[in-house]
Motif scaffolding. Structure first.
Motif, PDB file in Angstrom:
ATOM      1  N   GLY A 111      15.119 -11.784  -5.668  1.00 20.44           N
ATOM      2  CA  GLY A 111      14.584 -11.369  -6.960  1.00 20.44           C
ATOM      3  C   GLY A 111      13.616 -10.224  -6.808  1.00 20.44           C
ATOM      4  O   GLY A 111      13.349  -9.749  -5.700  1.00 20.44           O
ATOM      5  N   GLU A 112      13.068  -9.791  -7.952  1.00 15.39           N
ATOM      6  CA  GLU A 112      12.188  -8.619  -7.945  1.00 15.39           C
ATOM      7  C   GLU A 112      11.235  -8.665  -9.122  1.00 15.39           C
ATOM      8  O   GLU A 112      11.444  -9.380 -10.112  1.00 15.39           O
ATOM      9  N   ILE A 113      10.177  -7.870  -8.962  1.00 14.67           N
ATOM     10  CA  ILE A 113       9.292  -7.578 -10.090  1.00 14.67           C
ATOM     11  C   ILE A 113       9.104  -6.066 -10.120  1.00 14.67           C
ATOM     12  O   ILE A 113       8.888  -5.439  -9.083  1.00 14.67           O
ATOM     13  N   CYS A 114       9.248  -5.487 -11.300  1.00 13.94           N
ATOM     14  CA  CYS A 114       9.185  -4.030 -11.444  1.00 13.94           C
ATOM     15  C   CYS A 114       7.824  -3.600 -11.981  1.00 13.94           C
ATOM     16  O   CYS A 114       7.043  -4.421 -12.470  1.00 13.94           O
ATOM     17  N   GLY A 115       7.572  -2.295 -11.876  1.00 16.70           N
ATOM     18  CA  GLY A 115       6.277  -1.754 -12.274  1.00 16.70           C
ATOM     19  C   GLY A 115       5.862  -2.112 -13.681  1.00 16.70           C
ATOM     20  O   GLY A 115       4.686  -2.349 -13.960  1.00 16.70           O
ATOM     21  N   SER A 133       0.854  -1.188   0.000  1.00 20.86           N
ATOM     22  CA  SER A 133       0.000   0.000   0.000  1.00 20.86           C
ATOM     23  C   SER A 133       0.891   1.239   0.000  1.00 20.86           C
ATOM     24  O   SER A 133       2.030   1.190   0.469  1.00 20.86           O
ATOM     25  N   GLY A 134       0.384   2.316  -0.553  1.00 20.36           N
ATOM     26  CA  GLY A 134       1.146   3.561  -0.629  1.00 20.36           C
ATOM     27  C   GLY A 134       1.829   3.761  -1.964  1.00 20.36           C
ATOM     28  O   GLY A 134       2.361   4.827  -2.239  1.00 20.36           O
ATOM     29  N   TYR A 135       1.851   2.735  -2.788  1.00 17.65           N
ATOM     30  CA  TYR A 135       2.314   2.844  -4.174  1.00 17.65           C
ATOM     31  C   TYR A 135       1.680   1.708  -4.964  1.00 17.65           C
ATOM     32  O   TYR A 135       1.156   0.756  -4.404  1.00 17.65           O
ATOM     33  N   SER A 136       1.713   1.831  -6.266  1.00 22.85           N
ATOM     34  CA  SER A 136       1.117   0.809  -7.122  1.00 22.85           C
ATOM     35  C   SER A 136       2.187  -0.158  -7.611  1.00 22.85           C
ATOM     36  O   SER A 136       3.291   0.269  -7.986  1.00 22.85           O
ATOM     37  N   VAL A 137       1.850  -1.439  -7.639  1.00 22.95           N
ATOM     38  CA  VAL A 137       2.810  -2.431  -8.143  1.00 22.95           C
ATOM     39  C   VAL A 137       3.029  -2.276  -9.646  1.00 22.95           C
ATOM     40  O   VAL A 137       3.927  -2.904 -10.203  1.00 22.95           O
ATOM     41  N   THR A 138       2.245  -1.429 -10.295  1.00 24.70           N
ATOM     42  CA  THR A 138       2.442  -1.153 -11.722  1.00 24.70           C
ATOM     43  C   THR A 138       3.139   0.184 -11.972  1.00 24.70           C
ATOM     44  O   THR A 138       3.325   0.570 -13.125  1.00 24.70           O
ATOM     45  N   ASP A 139       3.533   0.874 -10.909  1.00 26.58           N
ATOM     46  CA  ASP A 139       4.225   2.154 -11.043  1.00 26.58           C
ATOM     47  C   ASP A 139       5.640   1.890 -11.554  1.00 26.58           C
ATOM     48  O   ASP A 139       6.446   1.227 -10.887  1.00 26.58           O
ATOM     49  N   SER A 168       8.165   3.570 -11.588  1.00 22.27           N
ATOM     50  CA  SER A 168       9.243   4.155 -10.793  1.00 22.27           C
ATOM     51  C   SER A 168       9.818   3.177  -9.774  1.00 22.27           C
ATOM     52  O   SER A 168      10.867   3.442  -9.189  1.00 22.27           O
ATOM     53  N   TYR A 169       9.111   2.041  -9.558  1.00 27.69           N
ATOM     54  CA  TYR A 169       9.499   1.158  -8.465  1.00 27.69           C
ATOM     55  C   TYR A 169       9.547  -0.310  -8.874  1.00 27.69           C
ATOM     56  O   TYR A 169       8.864  -0.744  -9.793  1.00 27.69           O
ATOM     57  N   CYS A 170      10.351  -1.047  -8.117  1.00 26.49           N
ATOM     58  CA  CYS A 170      10.354  -2.508  -8.150  1.00 26.49           C
ATOM     59  C   CYS A 170      10.040  -2.980  -6.736  1.00 26.49           C
ATOM     60  O   CYS A 170      10.352  -2.292  -5.763  1.00 26.49           O
ATOM     61  N   THR A 171       9.432  -4.134  -6.627  1.00 25.97           N
ATOM     62  CA  THR A 171       9.234  -4.764  -5.328  1.00 25.97           C
ATOM     63  C   THR A 171      10.158  -5.971  -5.279  1.00 25.97           C
ATOM     64  O   THR A 171      10.070  -6.859  -6.119  1.00 25.97           O
ATOM     65  N   ASP A 172      11.062  -5.948  -4.317  1.00 30.60           N
ATOM     66  CA  ASP A 172      12.118  -6.954  -4.209  1.00 30.60           C
ATOM     67  C   ASP A 172      11.854  -7.903  -3.051  1.00 30.60           C
ATOM     68  O   ASP A 172      11.172  -7.544  -2.086  1.00 30.60           O
ATOM     69  N   TRP A 173      12.425  -9.088  -3.153  1.00 32.33           N
ATOM     70  CA  TRP A 173      12.455 -10.040  -2.047  1.00 32.33           C
ATOM     71  C   TRP A 173      13.905 -10.286  -1.676  1.00 32.33           C
ATOM     72  O   TRP A 173      14.745 -10.511  -2.552  1.00 32.33           O
ATOM     73  N   ILE A 174      14.166 -10.201  -0.383  1.00 32.68           N
ATOM     74  CA  ILE A 174      15.492 -10.490   0.141  1.00 32.68           C
ATOM     75  C   ILE A 174      15.317 -11.415   1.345  1.00 32.68           C
ATOM     76  O   ILE A 174      14.204 -11.534   1.886  1.00 32.68           O
ATOM     77  N   TYR A 190      12.101 -10.913   3.507  1.00 34.65           N
ATOM     78  CA  TYR A 190      11.548  -9.551   3.493  1.00 34.65           C
ATOM     79  C   TYR A 190      11.164  -9.144   2.075  1.00 34.65           C
ATOM     80  O   TYR A 190      11.874  -9.457   1.113  1.00 34.65           O
ATOM     81  N   CYS A 191      10.067  -8.395   1.972  1.00 32.70           N
ATOM     82  CA  CYS A 191       9.794  -7.693   0.711  1.00 32.70           C
ATOM     83  C   CYS A 191      10.128  -6.227   0.951  1.00 32.70           C
ATOM     84  O   CYS A 191      10.041  -5.716   2.068  1.00 32.70           O
ATOM     85  N   ALA A 192      10.546  -5.559  -0.099  1.00 38.96           N
ATOM     86  CA  ALA A 192      10.973  -4.164   0.017  1.00 38.96           C
ATOM     87  C   ALA A 192      10.758  -3.445  -1.310  1.00 38.96           C
ATOM     88  O   ALA A 192      10.891  -4.044  -2.373  1.00 38.96           O
ATOM     89  N   ARG A 193      10.450  -2.174  -1.247  1.00 36.16           N
ATOM     90  CA  ARG A 193      10.317  -1.359  -2.450  1.00 36.16           C
ATOM     91  C   ARG A 193      11.672  -0.757  -2.804  1.00 36.16           C
ATOM     92  O   ARG A 193      12.405  -0.306  -1.930  1.00 36.16           O
ATOM     93  N   ARG A 194      11.954  -0.768  -4.083  1.00 31.39           N
ATOM     94  CA  ARG A 194      13.200  -0.174  -4.590  1.00 31.39           C
ATOM     95  C   ARG A 194      12.868   0.803  -5.704  1.00 31.39           C
ATOM     96  O   ARG A 194      12.067   0.493  -6.587  1.00 31.39           O
ATOM     97  N   SER A 195      13.486   1.978  -5.661  1.00 33.19           N
ATOM     98  CA  SER A 195      13.305   2.943  -6.759  1.00 33.19           C
ATOM     99  C   SER A 195      14.130   2.527  -7.956  1.00 33.19           C
ATOM    100  O   SER A 195      15.251   2.049  -7.805  1.00 33.19           O
ATOM    101  N   GLN A 196      13.564   2.720  -9.162  1.00 35.24           N
ATOM    102  CA  GLN A 196      14.307   2.405 -10.382  1.00 35.24           C
ATOM    103  C   GLN A 196      15.125   3.608 -10.807  1.00 35.24           C
ATOM    104  O   GLN A 196      14.766   4.724 -10.632  1.00 35.24           O
TER     105      GLN A 196
END
Length: 120
Positions: A69-73, A43-49, A51-57, A114-120
């Motif tokens: 790994g990660e999946i980006c917007g 929440s607070g950003y879109s998984v399709t944005d 500008s961001y990737c959602t990463d797993w560490i 952990y999941c984490a948001r990363r800026s592209q």
């Protein structure tokens, strides 16, 4: 003193603007050789944005963080060379979730994930 600290915490949470929150399950146990599935609610950003990737560490006890790994917007994915054969990252845009799936899990995969948001 405690009441004052609690009040400050509640006030700061109530006044949060443009907050980003990623929520994961508390814990799970997987038998060796089985599949694992962990879902991160965003929440607070879109998984399709774009500008961001959602990463797993992950972090095994007493060891360093390890990127999985990660999946980006835009929908592109990336994986650790070491782990890409066993892990996949997907997303569900309708529920704003990002899921990590692992196959053939072993005792060596024991870690805090952990999941984490990363800026592209």
């Amino acid at each position: 003193m405690f009441l004052t600290q609690l009040l400050v915490l509640l006030l700061s949470a109530a006044s949060c603007i443009n907050c980003v929150e990623l929520t994961q399950p508390a814990s799970m146990v997987v038998t060796p050789g089985q599949l694992m599935s962990l879902t991160c609610k965003v929440s607070g950003y879109s998984v399709t944005d774009s500008s961001y990737c959602t990463d797993w560490i992950r972090q095994p006890a007493g060891k360093a963080l390890e990127w999985i790994g990660e999946i980006c917007g835009g929908g592109g994915t990336g994986y650790s060379d070491k782990l890409k054969s066993r892990f996949t990252v997907t997303r569900d845009t309708s529920s704003s979730t990002v899921t990590l799936r692992g196959q053939n899990m072993q005792t060596g995969d024991t870690a805090v994930y952990y999941c984490a948001r990363r800026s592209q």
